[in-house]
Motif scaffolding. Structure first.
Motif, PDB file in Angstrom:
ATOM      1  N   TYR A   1       0.834  -1.206   0.000  1.00 20.54           N
ATOM      2  CA  TYR A   1       0.000   0.000   0.000  1.00 20.54           C
ATOM      3  C   TYR A   1       0.865   1.250   0.000  1.00 20.54           C
ATOM      4  CZ  TYR A   1      -4.713  -1.930   0.527  1.00 20.54           C
ATOM      5  OH  TYR A   1      -5.924  -2.547   0.303  1.00 20.54           O
ATOM      6  N   ALA A   2       1.937   1.234   0.791  1.00 20.47           N
ATOM      7  CA  ALA A   2       2.833   2.386   0.819  1.00 20.47           C
ATOM      8  C   ALA A   2       3.474   2.616  -0.542  1.00 20.47           C
ATOM      9  CB  ALA A   2       3.912   2.177   1.886  1.00 20.47           C
TER      10      ALA A   2
ATOM     11  N   THR B   1      -7.879  15.139  -1.865  1.00 22.49           N
ATOM     12  CA  THR B   1      -7.565  14.509  -3.137  1.00 22.49           C
ATOM     13  C   THR B   1      -8.739  13.646  -3.582  1.00 22.49           C
ATOM     14  OG1 THR B   1      -5.225  14.454  -2.542  1.00 22.49           O
ATOM     15  CG2 THR B   1      -5.938  12.999  -4.342  1.00 22.49           C
ATOM     16  N   ALA B   2      -9.033  13.663  -4.865  1.00 21.44           N
ATOM     17  CA  ALA B   2     -10.180  12.894  -5.358  1.00 21.44           C
ATOM     18  C   ALA B   2      -9.937  11.396  -5.256  1.00 21.44           C
ATOM     19  CB  ALA B   2     -10.486  13.284  -6.804  1.00 21.44           C
ATOM     20  N   GLU B   3      -8.777  10.939  -5.712  1.00 19.06           N
ATOM     21  CA  GLU B   3      -8.477   9.510  -5.715  1.00 19.06           C
ATOM     22  C   GLU B   3      -6.984   9.304  -5.475  1.00 19.06           C
ATOM     23  OE1 GLU B   3      -9.895   8.062  -9.499  1.00 19.06           O
ATOM     24  OE2 GLU B   3     -11.817   7.486  -8.617  1.00 19.06           O
ATOM     25  N   VAL B   4      -6.665   8.157  -4.904  1.00 16.57           N
ATOM     26  CA  VAL B   4      -5.269   7.764  -4.699  1.00 16.57           C
ATOM     27  C   VAL B   4      -5.090   6.337  -5.211  1.00 16.57           C
ATOM     28  CG1 VAL B   4      -4.876   9.275  -2.724  1.00 16.57           C
ATOM     29  CG2 VAL B   4      -5.766   6.966  -2.354  1.00 16.57           C
ATOM     30  N   PRO B   5      -3.865   5.977  -5.620  1.00 17.60           N
ATOM     31  CA  PRO B   5      -3.634   4.616  -6.109  1.00 17.60           C
ATOM     32  C   PRO B   5      -3.590   3.608  -4.970  1.00 17.60           C
ATOM     33  CG  PRO B   5      -1.597   5.873  -6.145  1.00 17.60           C
ATOM     34  CD  PRO B   5      -2.677   6.832  -5.766  1.00 17.60           C
ATOM     35  N   THR B   6      -4.088   2.421  -5.246  1.00 18.72           N
ATOM     36  CA  THR B   6      -4.044   1.325  -4.279  1.00 18.72           C
ATOM     37  C   THR B   6      -3.602   0.055  -4.995  1.00 18.72           C
ATOM     38  OG1 THR B   6      -6.358   0.703  -4.639  1.00 18.72           O
ATOM     39  CG2 THR B   6      -5.909   2.307  -2.890  1.00 18.72           C
ATOM     40  N   PRO B   7      -3.041  -0.903  -4.258  1.00 20.40           N
ATOM     41  CA  PRO B   7      -2.563  -2.131  -4.903  1.00 20.40           C
ATOM     42  C   PRO B   7      -3.668  -3.154  -5.163  1.00 20.40           C
ATOM     43  CG  PRO B   7      -2.029  -2.180  -2.587  1.00 20.40           C
ATOM     44  CD  PRO B   7      -2.649  -0.831  -2.848  1.00 20.40           C
ATOM     45  N   VAL B   8      -4.897  -2.857  -4.744  1.00 21.20           N
ATOM     46  CA  VAL B   8      -6.008  -3.787  -4.951  1.00 21.20           C
ATOM     47  C   VAL B   8      -7.066  -3.129  -5.825  1.00 21.20           C
ATOM     48  CG1 VAL B   8      -5.617  -4.965  -2.756  1.00 21.20           C
ATOM     49  CG2 VAL B   8      -7.191  -3.026  -2.843  1.00 21.20           C
ATOM     50  N   PRO B   9      -7.853  -3.935  -6.540  1.00 19.86           N
ATOM     51  CA  PRO B   9      -8.934  -3.364  -7.347  1.00 19.86           C
ATOM     52  C   PRO B   9      -9.852  -2.507  -6.478  1.00 19.86           C
ATOM     53  CG  PRO B   9      -8.652  -5.702  -7.830  1.00 19.86           C
ATOM     54  CD  PRO B   9      -7.802  -5.404  -6.620  1.00 19.86           C
TER      55      PRO B   9
ATOM     56  N   SER C   1     -11.382   5.690   1.613  1.00 17.85           N
ATOM     57  CA  SER C   1     -11.559   4.273   1.291  1.00 17.85           C
ATOM     58  C   SER C   1     -10.217   3.568   1.151  1.00 17.85           C
ATOM     59  CB  SER C   1     -12.378   4.112   0.005  1.00 17.85           C
ATOM     60  OG  SER C   1     -13.709   4.534   0.199  1.00 17.85           O
ATOM     61  N   GLY C   2      -9.252   4.226   0.539  1.00 21.70           N
ATOM     62  CA  GLY C   2      -7.942   3.610   0.369  1.00 21.70           C
ATOM     63  C   GLY C   2      -7.258   3.356   1.700  1.00 21.70           C
ATOM     64  N   SER C   3      -7.318   4.347   2.584  1.00 23.28           N
ATOM     65  CA  SER C   3      -6.681   4.173   3.892  1.00 23.28           C
ATOM     66  C   SER C   3      -7.424   3.121   4.710  1.00 23.28           C
ATOM     67  CB  SER C   3      -6.642   5.503   4.658  1.00 23.28           C
ATOM     68  OG  SER C   3      -7.941   5.973   4.955  1.00 23.28           O
ATOM     69  N   ALA C   4      -8.737   3.080   4.588  1.00 22.85           N
ATOM     70  CA  ALA C   4      -9.513   2.065   5.312  1.00 22.85           C
ATOM     71  C   ALA C   4      -9.262   0.676   4.745  1.00 22.85           C
ATOM     72  CB  ALA C   4     -11.000   2.410   5.267  1.00 22.85           C
ATOM     73  N   ALA C   5      -9.069   0.577   3.428  1.00 19.26           N
ATOM     74  CA  ALA C   5      -8.741  -0.715   2.831  1.00 19.26           C
ATOM     75  C   ALA C   5      -7.393  -1.218   3.332  1.00 19.26           C
ATOM     76  CB  ALA C   5      -8.726  -0.601   1.306  1.00 19.26           C
ATOM     77  N   CYS C   6      -6.438  -0.318   3.453  1.00 18.57           N
ATOM     78  CA  CYS C   6      -5.137  -0.670   4.026  1.00 18.57           C
ATOM     79  C   CYS C   6      -5.320  -1.130   5.471  1.00 18.57           C
ATOM     80  CB  CYS C   6      -4.220   0.549   3.951  1.00 18.57           C
ATOM     81  SG  CYS C   6      -2.523   0.273   4.492  1.00 18.57           S
ATOM     82  N   GLY C   7      -6.208  -0.439   6.184  1.00 19.00           N
ATOM     83  CA  GLY C   7      -6.508  -0.835   7.548  1.00 19.00           C
ATOM     84  C   GLY C   7      -7.215  -2.174   7.628  1.00 19.00           C
ATOM     85  N   LEU C   8      -8.128  -2.430   6.706  1.00 22.79           N
ATOM     86  CA  LEU C   8      -8.843  -3.700   6.698  1.00 22.79           C
ATOM     87  C   LEU C   8      -7.874  -4.863   6.606  1.00 22.79           C
ATOM     88  CD1 LEU C   8     -11.566  -5.285   6.482  1.00 22.79           C
ATOM     89  CD2 LEU C   8     -11.359  -5.010   3.983  1.00 22.79           C
ATOM     90  N   ASP C   9      -6.890  -4.737   5.750  1.00 21.73           N
ATOM     91  CA  ASP C   9      -5.902  -5.804   5.593  1.00 21.73           C
ATOM     92  C   ASP C   9      -5.174  -6.068   6.904  1.00 21.73           C
ATOM     93  OD1 ASP C   9      -3.071  -6.883   4.770  1.00 21.73           O
ATOM     94  OD2 ASP C   9      -4.378  -7.244   3.060  1.00 21.73           O
ATOM     95  N   ALA C  10      -4.763  -4.991   7.567  1.00 26.95           N
ATOM     96  CA  ALA C  10      -4.052  -5.152   8.839  1.00 26.95           C
ATOM     97  C   ALA C  10      -4.962  -5.736   9.911  1.00 26.95           C
ATOM     98  CB  ALA C  10      -3.496  -3.797   9.293  1.00 26.95           C
TER      99      ALA C  10
ATOM    100  N   ALA D   1     -15.042  -2.854   3.283  1.00 26.99           N
ATOM    101  CA  ALA D   1     -15.069  -4.247   2.821  1.00 26.99           C
ATOM    102  C   ALA D   1     -16.153  -4.438   1.767  1.00 26.99           C
ATOM    103  CB  ALA D   1     -15.293  -5.187   4.003  1.00 26.99           C
ATOM    104  N   ARG D   2     -17.275  -3.795   1.965  1.00 25.49           N
ATOM    105  CA  ARG D   2     -18.367  -3.919   0.990  1.00 25.49           C
ATOM    106  C   ARG D   2     -18.027  -3.243  -0.323  1.00 25.49           C
ATOM    107  NH1 ARG D   2     -23.072  -3.204   5.601  1.00 25.49           N
ATOM    108  NH2 ARG D   2     -23.457  -5.445   5.876  1.00 25.49           N
ATOM    109  N   GLU D   3     -17.032  -2.370  -0.310  1.00 32.21           N
ATOM    110  CA  GLU D   3     -16.577  -1.727  -1.551  1.00 32.21           C
ATOM    111  C   GLU D   3     -15.608  -2.603  -2.333  1.00 32.21           C
ATOM    112  OE1 GLU D   3     -15.023   2.275  -1.347  1.00 32.21           O
ATOM    113  OE2 GLU D   3     -16.191   2.705   0.451  1.00 32.21           O
TER     114      GLU D   3
END
Length: 201
Positions: free
Chosen positions: A57-58, A105-113, A121-130, A159-161
């Motif tokens: 993610y970083a 920022t409107a959007e940021v890159p993430t390593p997952v679809p 959402s991106g930061s929460a997705a990173c958090g979900l993994d952890a 997660a639902r996203e």
């Protein structure tokens, strides 16, 4: 946050990092070989995967190198590894990367679809993994769940996203049917294909 630990400025991510930190610090010296809720993976493999994903993610945000190993094929070899240092290096990289993200920022890159998400959402997705792997490790080692209802609610939202497109790749098992009396943590875990009642083997 623990003293001296870097904050990302994103509450869900910081709380998830603390959950992972708590779970890893609770692994006994002889606990790295134990089976986990992740099919065919030991505690060591889940730990390595979780570390690699935080680095991933970083790297997506900063363009810096990703993990020096494949997080989806972790070796489980812990000889010569200082778990606390290995973890903190990864969490610090992720926290620093997310701390540099402008919430406007409107959007940021993430390593997952879908590989591009809103900052929250991106930061929460990173958090979900952890956080989910924190639960895996805690359950495998007979420790209390590090997840709280307050953390589970926003994690379920992200997660639902993102989870459905990842299921076909084996990143998450099929969702389990909800049961009467499920709290927010149980709802999240079942959505991620995990039985909230699972105990250490």
């Amino acid at each position: 946050m623990s003293n001296g630990m870097k904050s990302s400025g994103w509450d869900v991510l910081d709380d998830s990092h603390e959950a992972l930190r708590t779970a890893v610090h609770g692994v006994p010296d002889d606990g790295w070989h134990l089976p986990t809720p992740c099919a065919d993976w030991t505690v060591a493999q889940v730990f390595q995967h979780a570390v690699g994903d935080q680095i991933g993610y970083a790297a997506a945000l900063t363009g810096e190198p990703g993990p020096g190993f494949d997080p989806f094929h972790p070796s489980g070899e812990m000889k010569g590894v200082d778990p606390a240092k290995f973890l903190e290096d990864a969490l610090a990289r992720a926290a620093k990367a997310w701390a540099g993200v402008d919430p406007g920022t409107a959007e940021v890159p993430t390593p997952v679809p879908p590989h591009s998400m809103s900052p929250w959402s991106g930061s929460a997705a990173c958090g979900l993994d952890a956080a989910v792997h924190a639960w895996d490790i805690a359950r495998a080692t007979g420790r209390p769940s590090p997840l709280t209802p307050e953390l589970a609610r926003p994690l379920l939202k992200v997660a639902r996203e993102i989870v459905e497109p990842l299921r076909p790749y084996g990143a998450y098992a099929a969702a389990l049917a909800p049961e009467r009396g499920d709290d927010d943590v149980a709802v999240l875990l079942r959505h991620l294909g995990r039985d909230p009642r699972r105990r250490a083997s």
